[in-house]
Design a protein around this motif. Sequence first.
Motif, short mmCIF file in Angstrom:
data_model
loop_
_atom_site.label_atom_id
_atom_site.label_comp_id
_atom_site.label_asym_id
_atom_site.label_seq_id
_atom_site.Cartn_x
_atom_site.Cartn_y
_atom_site.Cartn_z
N GLN A 196 2.89 -12.17 2.72
CA GLN A 196 1.55 -12.59 3.79
C GLN A 196 0.23 -12.50 2.53
O GLN A 196 -0.75 -13.50 3.05
CB GLN A 196 0.72 -11.78 4.98
N ASN A 197 0.32 -11.10 2.11
CA ASN A 197 -0.78 -11.09 0.78
C ASN A 197 -0.67 -12.09 0.19
O ASN A 197 -1.89 -12.78 -0.78
CB ASN A 197 -1.12 -9.31 0.39
N ARG A 236 0.72 -15.08 0.07
CA ARG A 236 0.14 -16.48 0.24
C ARG A 236 -1.28 -16.36 0.55
O ARG A 236 -2.10 -17.39 -0.18
CB ARG A 236 1.24 -16.66 1.74
N ASP A 237 -2.01 -14.96 0.94
CA ASP A 237 -3.38 -15.21 0.96
C ASP A 237 -4.58 -16.04 -0.44
O ASP A 237 -4.61 -16.59 -0.40
CB ASP A 237 -3.58 -14.39 1.55
N TYR A 238 -3.49 -15.02 -1.45
CA TYR A 238 -4.11 -14.78 -2.52
C TYR A 238 -4.00 -16.11 -3.39
O TYR A 238 -4.34 -16.76 -4.00
CB TYR A 238 -3.92 -13.67 -3.71
N ASN A 249 -3.03 -18.85 -1.62
CA ASN A 249 -3.97 -20.27 -0.78
C ASN A 249 -5.36 -19.98 -1.82
O ASN A 249 -6.31 -21.06 -2.38
CB ASN A 249 -4.40 -19.93 0.51
N ARG A 250 -6.24 -19.01 -1.70
CA ARG A 250 -7.44 -18.57 -2.68
C ARG A 250 -7.15 -19.18 -3.87
O ARG A 250 -8.44 -20.42 -4.36
CB ARG A 250 -8.15 -17.25 -2.64
#
Length: 85
Positions: free
Chosen positions: A47-48, A50-52, A54-55
């Motif tokens: 999840q982390n 994916r978040d990075y 995406n950013r």
Amino acid sequence: QRQGDYDASEAKLQQALSIYKNNFSRTGIAVTLFELGQLFMHQAQWQNARDYFNRSLAVYDYLRDSDKVTQVTESLEKVKLELAR
């Protein structure tokens, strides 16, 4: 030992990200966000990661860097497969 290395790497990358943000270096921001995504990917923190990713993707898209958009998208797809398990 390994977790300490990951923690130290994350701290350095977060510091770099802060510097790039203060200097309005969008390329530096995008690269560092991608590296943070890779760091979390290697730790199976999907999840982390994916978040990075995406950013990072959003910044590379803004910069119109199609090669990097492709690279980040490929990493993001790998993470999405892991999250779907």
